[in-house]
Design a protein around this motif. Structure first.
Motif, short mmCIF file in Angstrom:
data_model
loop_
_atom_site.label_atom_id
_atom_site.label_comp_id
_atom_site.label_asym_id
_atom_site.label_seq_id
_atom_site.Cartn_x
_atom_site.Cartn_y
_atom_site.Cartn_z
N GLN A 7 -23.42 -32.14 -6.13
CA GLN A 7 -23.56 -30.74 -5.73
C GLN A 7 -24.29 -30.60 -4.40
O GLN A 7 -24.38 -29.50 -3.86
CB GLN A 7 -24.32 -29.96 -6.81
N CYS A 29 -19.62 -36.88 -9.41
CA CYS A 29 -19.77 -35.52 -8.89
C CYS A 29 -21.11 -35.35 -8.18
O CYS A 29 -22.14 -35.85 -8.64
CB CYS A 29 -19.67 -34.50 -10.03
N ARG A 79 -19.13 -24.98 -10.88
CA ARG A 79 -18.97 -25.75 -12.11
C ARG A 79 -17.56 -25.63 -12.66
O ARG A 79 -16.98 -26.61 -13.13
CB ARG A 79 -19.98 -25.27 -13.15
N GLU A 80 -16.99 -24.43 -12.57
CA GLU A 80 -15.64 -24.21 -13.11
C GLU A 80 -14.60 -25.02 -12.34
O GLU A 80 -13.75 -25.70 -12.93
CB GLU A 80 -15.29 -22.72 -13.05
N ARG A 120 -15.16 -27.59 -10.43
CA ARG A 120 -15.47 -29.01 -10.61
C ARG A 120 -14.87 -29.54 -11.90
O ARG A 120 -14.27 -30.63 -11.94
CB ARG A 120 -16.98 -29.23 -10.59
N LYS A 121 -14.98 -28.76 -12.97
CA LYS A 121 -14.44 -29.19 -14.26
C LYS A 121 -12.91 -29.25 -14.22
O LYS A 121 -12.30 -30.20 -14.74
CB LYS A 121 -14.89 -28.25 -15.38
#
Length: 226
Positions: free
Chosen positions: A28, A26, A7-8, A10-11
């Motif tokens: 996953q 996005c 998540r980090e 990706r952000k």
């Protein structure tokens, strides 16, 4: 299209690529991403080899079977267990760029940006990336059609381009989009930059310029402005 689990990361990538004016989708799950490639029809894909150590090759092969490098950029994120054999495989599959996701610093993000930049209109990424310096920078261009020297100011600038406000707009009103300007000079502090520029947009008393040639020294000077 971003295909990664963290998540980090990706952000960070989404925030950065978003400044290019790109629309971001996005995923996953890599199989879900593959199912939607045709529907999304991405201009660029970022996939994590760390999150998908076996299946990233399947995704890249699938995309490359229909989309050559000039139609879609593929950036592969890698970690500490990425082998030399993996590098050779990535090259064989025409991966556009490798980025170390364990050191996702400004330099790494800039490499990612450079991989995507050809697929995004110049107007979008200049409008997003050009920043206003504390003081306008003195700038002068040569009109290649008339030979006239045209002084003015760079009121917005980035390593990718500038927004030039000429002192006498009438001297440049005849410059259409895509005109190359080999004679440009910008005063940035005590440094003199001499980029080769291309007109992106001309109107309303300003010219939006893309830098088509900029030396590493000049890029480092502009990086300091941000």
């Amino acid at each position: 299209m971003l295909v990664l689990d963290s998540r980090e990361i990706r952000k960070r990538i989404a925030d950065y690529v978003g400044t290019l004016g790109a629309e971001i989708v996005c995923y996953q799950h890599i199989i879900k991403a593959m199912d939607n490639v045709d529907e999304v029809s991405p201009d660029g894909i970022v996939v994590s080899a760390s999150d998908f150590p076996r299946h990233w090759k399947t995704l890249v092969s699938f995309v490359r079977s229909e989309r050559p490098p000039e139609a879609c950029a593929i950036v592969l994120l890698y970690g500490p267990f990425f082998t030399e054999q993996d590098r050779k495989k990535a090259a064989h599959l025409n991966v556009s760029c490798l980025v170390n996701e364990t050191h996702l610093d400004k330099r790494a993000l800039n490499r990612l940006r450079e991989a995507f930049r050809p697929y995004i209109s110049a107007e979008k990424w200049i409008d997003h990336l050009a920043v206003r310096p504390e003081n306008s920078l003195a700038m002068i261009i040569t009109n290649p059609l008339t030979g006239a020297l045209v002084p003015g100011k760079a009121v917005q600038i980035s390593p990718d381009g500038a927004v030039f406000m000429p002192d006498k707009p009438g001297l440049v009103k005849n410059l259409p989009a895509m005109t190359e300007l080999p004679g440009c000079s910008i005063r940035a502090g005590g440094a003199l930059l001499s980029p080769i520029c291309r007109v992106v947009r001309n109107g309303d008393g300003v010219i939006v310029l893309e830098f088509t040639a900029l030396s590493p020294r000049e890029k480092s000077i502009l990086d300091m402005i941000f």
